[in-house]
Design a protein around this motif. Structure first.
Motif, short mmCIF file in Angstrom:
data_model
loop_
_atom_site.label_atom_id
_atom_site.label_comp_id
_atom_site.label_asym_id
_atom_site.label_seq_id
_atom_site.Cartn_x
_atom_site.Cartn_y
_atom_site.Cartn_z
N GLY A 104 0.83 -1.21 0.00
CA GLY A 104 0.00 0.00 0.00
C GLY A 104 0.86 1.26 0.00
O GLY A 104 1.70 1.44 0.87
N ALA A 105 0.66 2.11 -0.97
CA ALA A 105 1.49 3.30 -1.12
C ALA A 105 1.28 4.30 0.02
O ALA A 105 2.19 5.06 0.35
CB ALA A 105 1.19 3.97 -2.46
N ASP A 106 0.11 4.30 0.61
CA ASP A 106 -0.19 5.31 1.62
C ASP A 106 -0.14 4.77 3.06
O ASP A 106 -0.69 5.38 3.97
CB ASP A 106 -1.56 5.92 1.34
N VAL A 107 0.53 3.66 3.28
CA VAL A 107 0.62 3.05 4.61
C VAL A 107 2.00 3.32 5.20
O VAL A 107 3.02 3.15 4.52
CB VAL A 107 0.36 1.53 4.54
N ASP A 108 2.03 3.74 6.44
CA ASP A 108 3.29 3.95 7.15
C ASP A 108 3.76 2.59 7.67
O ASP A 108 3.38 2.17 8.76
CB ASP A 108 3.10 4.95 8.29
N LYS A 168 13.02 2.18 0.84
CA LYS A 168 12.51 3.55 0.79
C LYS A 168 13.65 4.52 0.40
O LYS A 168 13.46 5.39 -0.43
CB LYS A 168 11.92 3.93 2.15
N THR A 172 14.22 6.97 -3.15
CA THR A 172 14.14 8.44 -3.03
C THR A 172 15.35 9.11 -3.57
O THR A 172 16.30 8.63 -4.01
CB THR A 172 13.96 8.88 -1.57
#
Length: 172
Positions: A104-108, A168, A172
């Motif tokens: 999930g892209a929006d999960v921390d 991550k 980036t």
């Protein structure tokens, strides 16, 4: 844990009544797998239907006793001699949760891992306290197994955290 086979194992030591089986099962497992008394009697009914236990009269208080049959002994020995396969165990909800968090892209992901790591550490502490209070070898061995699994879970969560952070940083 197979309640069916646990009950057969207890009955191997002699006839027992339902509540006695429940108490002895929980004592043997360090109360880590509580049984509902209804589960015990439902399981006894199925074992009787399958010819693995038989009614054995009643004790002095009138409680119905059950005894293991020869077929039950054979089944129990087969169970003891057969390893438990990984595919026979339930799905690992934590592994699925971590995988879904990573996908999930929006999960921390770090927060999910941290929350689980905290809960696992609390569990590990509770298990360690329970082991100190355990009064039998069966209880200690069950608790040792749970402690080892919790420790392995902590190591795996550390690994997930490190791999997630490295991924991550790479992206980036």
């Amino acid at each position: 844990m197979s309640i069916r086979h646990g009950i057969l194992a207890l009955l191997r030591g002699g006839p027992r009544y339902g509540y006695q089986l429940r108490v002895e099962f929980e004592a043997s497992t360090g109360a880590t797998w509580p049984l509902n008394i209804g589960q015990v009697y439902t399981t006894l009914s199925r074992l009787e239907r399958d010819g693995l236990v038989t009614p054995a009269g009643a004790d002095e208080q009138g409680r119905a006793l059950y005894a293991i049959t020869e077929a039950g002994r054979v089944e129990l020995e087969r169970w003891f001699a057969t390893p438990v396969a990984q595919s026979d165990r339930p799905r690992d909800e934590l592994a699925i949760k971590i995988a879904m968090a990573v996908a999930g892209a929006d999960v921390d992901v770090g927060a999910v891992i941290h929350t689980q790591r905290t809960a696992t550490m609390r569990t590990l502490q509770a298990l360690t306290r329970a082991k100190r209070a355990a009064d039998g070898l069966a209880q200690r061995l069950v608790l040792d197994g749970l402690i080892f699994k919790a420790e392995a879970e902590q190591r795996w969560l550390d690994h997930c955290d490190a791999v997630s952070k490295a991924s991550k940083e790479k992206n980036t």
